[in-house]
Design a protein around this motif. Structure first.
Motif, PDB file in Angstrom:
ATOM      1  N   LEU A 282      -4.940  13.548   4.299  1.00  0.00           N
ATOM      2  CA  LEU A 282      -6.130  13.468   3.455  1.00  0.00           C
ATOM      3  C   LEU A 282      -6.990  14.720   3.605  1.00  0.00           C
TER       4      LEU A 282
ATOM      5  N   LYS B 219      -0.112  -6.222  14.242  1.00  0.00           N
ATOM      6  CA  LYS B 219       0.342  -6.601  12.909  1.00  0.00           C
ATOM      7  C   LYS B 219       1.517  -7.556  13.043  1.00  0.00           C
TER       8      LYS B 219
ATOM      9  N   LYS C  38      -6.672   9.433  19.820  1.00  0.00           N
ATOM     10  CA  LYS C  38      -5.758   8.358  20.206  1.00  0.00           C
ATOM     11  C   LYS C  38      -4.318   8.826  20.347  1.00  0.00           C
TER      12      LYS C  38
ATOM     13  N   VAL D 206     -16.304   3.183  10.890  1.00  0.00           N
ATOM     14  CA  VAL D 206     -15.465   2.549   9.887  1.00  0.00           C
ATOM     15  C   VAL D 206     -16.344   1.862   8.834  1.00  0.00           C
TER      16      VAL D 206
ATOM     17  N   LEU E  66     -17.752  11.491   1.799  1.00  0.00           N
ATOM     18  CA  LEU E  66     -16.440  10.970   2.187  1.00  0.00           C
ATOM     19  C   LEU E  66     -15.733  11.992   3.068  1.00  0.00           C
TER      20      LEU E  66
ATOM     21  N   HIS F   6      -9.076  -0.492   6.465  1.00  0.00           N
ATOM     22  CA  HIS F   6     -10.062  -0.082   7.470  1.00  0.00           C
ATOM     23  C   HIS F   6     -10.855  -1.268   8.003  1.00  0.00           C
TER      24      HIS F   6
ATOM     25  N   PHE G 244       0.806  -1.224   0.000  1.00  0.00           N
ATOM     26  CA  PHE G 244       0.000   0.000   0.000  1.00  0.00           C
ATOM     27  C   PHE G 244       0.844   1.282   0.000  1.00  0.00           C
TER      28      PHE G 244
ATOM     29  N   TRP H  49      -6.130   1.659  -5.137  1.00  0.00           N
ATOM     30  CA  TRP H  49      -5.732   2.305  -3.884  1.00  0.00           C
ATOM     31  C   TRP H  49      -6.908   2.381  -2.924  1.00  0.00           C
TER      32      TRP H  49
ATOM     33  N   ALA I  23     -17.135   4.343   6.344  1.00  0.00           N
ATOM     34  CA  ALA I  23     -15.920   4.635   5.584  1.00  0.00           C
ATOM     35  C   ALA I  23     -15.685   3.569   4.520  1.00  0.00           C
TER      36      ALA I  23
ATOM     37  N   SER J 149     -17.431  12.194   6.521  1.00  0.00           N
ATOM     38  CA  SER J 149     -17.112  11.000   7.296  1.00  0.00           C
ATOM     39  C   SER J 149     -15.655  11.009   7.747  1.00  0.00           C
ATOM     40  N   LEU J 150     -14.798  11.501   6.883  1.00  0.00           N
ATOM     41  CA  LEU J 150     -13.375  11.574   7.231  1.00  0.00           C
ATOM     42  C   LEU J 150     -13.158  12.546   8.383  1.00  0.00           C
TER      43      LEU J 150
ATOM     44  N   ALA K 245     -14.675  10.978  11.626  1.00  0.00           N
ATOM     45  CA  ALA K 245     -13.853   9.891  12.169  1.00  0.00           C
ATOM     46  C   ALA K 245     -12.544  10.427  12.721  1.00  0.00           C
TER      47      ALA K 245
ATOM     48  N   HIS L 161      -4.564  10.742   7.993  1.00  0.00           N
ATOM     49  CA  HIS L 161      -5.824  11.474   7.918  1.00  0.00           C
ATOM     50  C   HIS L 161      -5.617  12.979   7.869  1.00  0.00           C
TER      51      HIS L 161
END
Ligand code: HEM
Lengths: 330, 486
Positions: free
Chosen positions: B188, B437, B113, B34, B98, A285, A242, A277, B37, B101-102, B105, B185
Motif C-alpha cells: 500500500l 483465525k 512484529k 486501528v 490515510l 482491521h 477479500f 474493498w 484506520a 495513518s498508514l 501504523a 502495508h
C-alpha cells in the motif's frame, strides 16, 4: 442454447429449490435432522455438478469463456455460492447456512430466468470484451461476491444465535427493500431516484435500527457456541473473499492499462468495487483490533452484503452509468 | 528532556517536557491506531460511494450532471464539489490522513512484529496448556517419549513445524501468514508512492491526428502539482488504415508512426494497432479510435474539403445547394468509390446520382466533380507514467499480502508425563493450541489427531499382544528426541 444445456441449468435451479425445502424441513423434524441434512447437501452437490457442466457446456458451445453477460454472471454467482457453501459445510458443519445458501442460489436462478431471452442466448462479444484478460478479471470478482454473500448470511445466523432477534428482523427488512429495488429496477420502469432512495435509505434505516436493537437479547434463543461458530464462518468467508476481490480489482486495472493506457479511471463500477474493498478492509482491521463485539462485526458483514449487492446488481438496475454495465434490456 | 536541560534544575523539569512528550506520543499513537484506520477507511468508502453515484464532470462533463439532476439540484452538487469529488479538497485531505495513518501504523505496529517471526516458540507447561482455549488430555499405553514422537509425526504430516525438548513439544503452522500485514502495508505504501510520483511527473492525453499531420504533446493533461517535462519530439502519421471483416465491421486499425526529434530527424518507425502501442522515451502511444475526417473534391477547378461524419458503417458529407437541395457524398473507406446522392424536397429519399473512383471525375451538367481522396484520422491516446514499475510491484505485494492474510497461524503445545499403571508403560499426554483465525476448524483438527493417536496405539497394542517377546523396552530410548525442525 442446446437442450442438454437447458436441462443441466434447470437441474441446478430445481435442486437449489429442493435442497432449500429439505434444509428448512430438517429444522421441523428434529429426529430426522441428520439424515435430511445429508439429503439436502447431496441434492445441492448434484445441482453444483450440473451447474458446473452447464457452464462448461456453454463455453464450449459459444467457443468463448462463458462469462459475458448478466445471465452468465448470475450462473457463476450461483455456482460459487453453492460451491463455497459445500466447502464451508464440510469444514464447519454449519447447516443453518444451508437453507440460506440454497435460497440465495434459487433466488438468483429465478432472477436469471426472468431476464429477457436475449440474455439467455449465447451472443458474440462486443470488441471491448474480446481479451484473455476477461477470464482473469471477472471470475475472481464474482466468486468474491459469493463469499461476501455467505459472510453476510453467516452474520444473520450469528445475530440470531446470539439472541438478537429484533436486529435480525431489521436487517431482513433492509435486505428485502434492497432486493425489491433491484427487481423493480430490472423489470419495470420505476423512476431511478425512487429505486436509489429505496435501496440506500432502506439499507441505512435497517442497519441502524439493527444496531440500536443489539442490546435487546432474547436469552432463550441465545446459543453462545453456535454464535461463535457463525462468527468464525463469516470471518473465514471474508478472508477468502477479500483476496479474490483484491485480485479482481487489480487485474481489472492491469487490463485497463493494457487496453486504454490507464489503470484507474474512477468508472462507477470500479469505484463501487473499491467501496466494497475498503469496507472489508475496515472489517479486517476491526477484527485484528479485537475490541469489537462479534455482533457488531456481524452487522458489518451485513452492510458488506448490501454493498456487494449494490456493486454486483445494483449498478445496472438502479441507473448508475459507466462502462461496465451489462446493458439495458427493458 | 534535552530541550529543557539548560533552563531549569533537574528536579523541576518533569512536568512540562513530559507533557510534550506524552502529547507527542499520544498523537503518534492516535495516528497509528486501528480505530483511526477504520474511521478513515469508512469515510473514504463513503466518499467513493458518492463519487460512484454522482456522474463525475471529469469523465462525462458538466452537461451530463445537469441532464441527470436538473439545473437546480445539479448546481447544488457542482457547488458542493460532489460532481468532481475525486479532485475535491476533502478527498485529498482524506487520502493525506490515510497515508499518514498508514505510515504511522506500519512503522509503529506492523513492521516491528516481523521480529516475532524469527523467534523460536516458547514451551508451555502442563498447567498453561490446560488453560488454552483448545486442549486435550489423553492417557496412553506407551512411554512419554513414544507418545511425543507419535504426536510430532502426526503434526508434521499436517505441515506443522515441530520443536521437541525433553517431554515438551511446541509446534506451529502457517507462520508465513504472519507476514500478511507487513507485505500488504508495504504494498500500500509503495502504491501511494507510485501514484504520487505519477501525478508529479506523468501525463496523458488523446489527440485525433489526420493522415500526414503530427501528434504533439502540448495539450496533454497532468495534475496541478506537476513538475515533469513534456517531450520535445513529435510523432508523424505516415499511413493509417482500417481492416474490415467481410461484413464491413471494423476488425483492426493500423497507423504507421514516425518519431521525429527536435532537429526534425526521424528516429523511430513503427506500425501500431489496438493493443500494440509504440513506446519511445517512456511514452506509450496507443491506437484508440479511427475514422474518416474529410473528403477532398474539385468542383470544376475549385478545390474543396468537406467534413465527413460517421453514419453507421459509412461516412457522409453534406453540401447544401440552396432551396432544400442537398448533395450527399458517402465514403466507405479510403479505396472504395465515392457515392454521390442528391436530395430535393420533391424526392422521398436521396437518389444515387453517381459513383466516382478515386482521382476520377464525373460531369453533373455544368459542374464537373473530381474525387481526389478521403483523409482518414487516427485517434491516438498517449501516456507517460514513470512510476509504473513501482505501481505494478505494489500491486503484486498487495495481492500477495491479502492472500497471506487468509492463512491461519496455529500453535500447539504438549507435555507428557510417565504414569505407572501396574508396572506397564503408560503416560498422560496433554496438548492444546491456539489459532486466531479458523478456530473451530483447528479444534476439529486437534480432536482428529487425538483420535488418530489413540487408534494407532490401540492397533499397536493388538499386534504387540501377538508377539509380546519382541517388545524390548530397552529400545524405547532409540526414538530420537533431539529438537527437530521439519
Ligand atoms: C489507514 C490506513 C491503515 C492503517 C492505520 C492500518 C493499520 C493496521 C494495523 C495496526 C494492523 C495490525 C497489524 C497486526 O497487529 O499484526 C493492520 C493489519 C492489516 N492491514 Fe492495515 N491499516 C491500514 C490500511 C490498510 C488497507 C487499506 C489494507 C487493504 C488491504 C490493509 C490491510 C491489512 C491487512 C491484510 C492486515 C493483516 C490482517 C491480518 O493479520 O489478518 N490495511 N493494519
Amino acid at each position: 442454447m442446446s437442450d442438454l444445456q437447458l436441462a443441466l441449468t434447470n437441474t441446478a435451479g430445481i435442486s437449489s429449490v429442493m435442497s432449500f425445502w429439505v434444509f428448512v424441513g430438517s429444522n421441523a423434524f428434529k429426529r430426522w435432522q441428520p439424515l435430511m441434512i445429508k439429503i439436502a447437501t447431496f441434492v445441492m452437490a448434484v445441482g453444483f455438478i450440473a451447474l458446473s457442466m452447464a457452464i462448461v457446456g456453454r463455453g464450449i458451445e459459444a467457443n468463448r469463456f462463458p462469462l459475458a453477460n448478466l445471465y452468465e454472471a448470475l450462473l457463476w454467482f450461483a455456482w460459487a455460492t453453492t460451491g463455497a457453501y459445500l466447502f464451508l459445510a464440510k469444514s464447519y458443519g454449519v447447516h443453518q447456512l444451508g437453507w440460506l445458501a440454497s435460497m440465495t442460489a434459487a433466488l438468483f436462478f429465478i432472477y436469471g430466468s426472468w431476464l429477457p431471452q436475449s440474455q439467455h442466448e449465447i451472443s458474440p462479444l462486443v470488441p471491448a470484451l474480446v481479451s484473455y484478460w476477461r477470464q482473469i478479471h471477472v471470475p475472481p470478482l464474482i466468486c468474491s461476491y459469493a463469499m461476501f454473500f455467505l459472510a453476510g448470511l453467516s452474520g444473520f445466523c450469528q445475530l440470531w444465535a446470539s439472541g438478537r432477534i429484533l436486529s435480525v428482523w431489521s436487517c431482513i427488512a433492509a435486505l428485502a427493500l434492497a432486493a425489491t429495488a433491484i427487481a423493480l429496477g430490472t423489470f419495470t420502469d420505476t423512476n431511478t431516484f425512487v429505486l436509489q432512495g429505496m435501496f440506500v435509505f432502506g439499507s441505512l434505516a435497517g442497519v441502524l435500527g439493527a444496531a440500536k436493537s443489539l442490546k435487546k437479547i432474547d436469552e432463550k434463543k441465545a446459543d453462545q457456541k453456535r454464535a461463535e461458530l457463525f462468527d468464525e464462518v463469516a470471518y473465514r468467508a471474508i478472508t477468502i473473499g477479500f483476496p479474490l476481490l483484491t485480485i479482481g480489482i487489480i487485474t481489472g486495472g492491469l487490463w485497463a492499462n493494457h487496453a486504454w493506457g490507464t489503470y484507474w479511471s474512477w468508472d462507477p463500477k470500479e469505484s463501487m468495487a473499491l467501496v466494497t474493498w475498503l469496507s472489508y478492509a475496515a472489517y479486517i482491521h476491526l477484527r485484528v483490533h479485537r475490541e469489537c463485539k462479534a455482533e457488531s462485526l456481524s452487522l458489518v458483514t451485513i452492510c458488506g452484503l448490501l454493498l456487494t449487492l449494490l456493486t454486483f446488481l445494483g449498478f445496472n438496475s438502479l441507473g448508475f452509468g459507466g462502462l461496465h454495465s451489462y446493458g439495458k434490456f427493458k | 528532556m534535552t530541550l529543557t536541560k539548560t533552563e531549569k534544575p533537574e528536579t523541576q523539569t518533569t512536568a512540562p517536557p513530559s507533557d510534550w512528550q506524552a502529547a507527542y506520543n499520544s498523537v503518534i499513537r492516535f495516528l497509528g491506531s486501528v480505530r483511526l484506520a477504520v474511521t478513515l477507511l469508512s469515510l473514504t468508502a463513503l466518499t467513493v460511494l458518492i463519487g460512484a453515484w454522482c456522474p463525475q464532470e471529469s469523465q462525462v462533463g458538466q452537461q451530463k450532471v445537469i441532464d441527470q439532476f436538473g439545473e437546480q439540484f445539479a448546481q447544488v452538487l457542482i457547488n458542493a464539489g460532489i460532481s468532481d469529488i475525486f479532485h475535491s479538497v476533502w478527498f485529498l485531505v482524506l487520502i493525506g490522513f490515510l497515508t499518514v495513518s498508514l505510515v504511522a501504523a506500519s512503522f509503529q505496529r506492523v513492521f516491528p512484529k516481523l521480529i516475532l517471526l524469527r523467534k523460536p516458540p516458547i514451551f508451555l507447561k502442563k498447567a498453561a496448556i490446560e488453560k488454552l482455549p483448545i486442549s486435550q488430555s489423553l492417557i496412553l499405553p506407551v512411554s512419554k517419549n513414544q507418545a511425543m514422537s507419535l504426536l510430532a509425526q502426526k503434526l508434521k504430516k499436517k505441515f506443522y513445524k515441530v520443536y521437541l525438548q525433553e517431554s515438551q513439544l511446541a509446534g506451529e503452522q502457517g507462520k508465513f501468514g504472519r507476514l500478511a500485514p507487513s507485505v500488504t502495508h508495504v504494498g500500500l505504501l509503495s502504491l501511494l508512492c507510485g501514484v504520487t510520483i505519477t501525478s508529479w511527473t506523468g501525463f496523458s492525453g488523446f489527440q485525433p491526428v489526420r493522415l500526414g499531420d503530427s501528434l504533439s504533446f502540448a495539450d496533454s493533461e497532468h495534475s496541478k502539482l506537476w513538475i515533469g517535462k513534456l517531450p520535445n519530439w513529435r510523432v508523424k502519421v505516415e499511413k493509417t488504415e482500417r481492416e474490415d471483416y467481410p461484413s464491413g465491421d471494423p476488425k483492426q486499425w493500423y497507423s504507421d508512426l514516425v518519431v521525429i526529434d527536435s532537429q526534425g530527424k526521424p528516429v523511430k518507425r513503427q506500425q501500431i494497432s489496438v493493443n500494440n502501442p509504440l513506446t519511445y522515451d517512456g511514452v506509450d502511444i496507443y491506437q484508440s479510435s479511427w475514422g474518416l475526417d474529410t473528403v477532398a473534391l474539385t468542383f470544376n477547378d475549385h478545390k474543396q474539403e468537406l467534413e465527413l461524419r460517421p453514419m453507421g458503417k459509412l461516412y457522409a458529407a453534406f453540401l447544401p445547394l440552396g432551396s432544400g437541395t442537398i448533395l450527399i457524398f458517402s465514403a466507405r473507406n479510403q479505396t472504395a468509390p465515392l457515392r454521390v446522392f442528391g436530395k430535393t424536397p420533391n424526392w422521398q429519399a436521396p437518389k444515387l446520382l453517381a459513383e466516382i473512383s478515386p482521382n476520377q471525375a464525373k460531369d453533373f451538367g455544368s459542374v464537373k466533380i473530381q474525387f481526389n481522396k478521403v483523409v482518414p484520422v487516427t485517434g491516438l491516446q498517449y501516456k507517460c507514467d514513470p512510476a509504473l514499475p513501482l505501481t505494478y510491484t505494489a500491486f503484486g505485494f498487495i495481492m500477495l499480502g491479502v492472500l497471506l492474510a487468509s492463512v491461519p497461524y496455529r500453535q500447539v503445545w504438549a507435555q507428557a508425563q510417565d504414569l505407572d499403571v501396574n508396572g506397564k508403560a503408560a503416560c498422560q499426554l496433554v496438548f492444546g493450541g491456539t489459532s486466531y483465525k479458523a478456530k473451530q476448524a483447528f479444534e476439529k483438527d486437534l480432536q482428529k489427531i487425538a483420535a488418530e493417536i489413540e487408534e494407532a496405539l490401540a492397533q499397536e497394542a493388538q499386534s504387540t499382544k501377538i508377539d509380546d517377546q519382541k517388545n524390548d523396552p530397552e529400545n524405547e530410548g532409540n526414538i530420537a528426541l533431539c529438537p527437530t525442525s521439519n
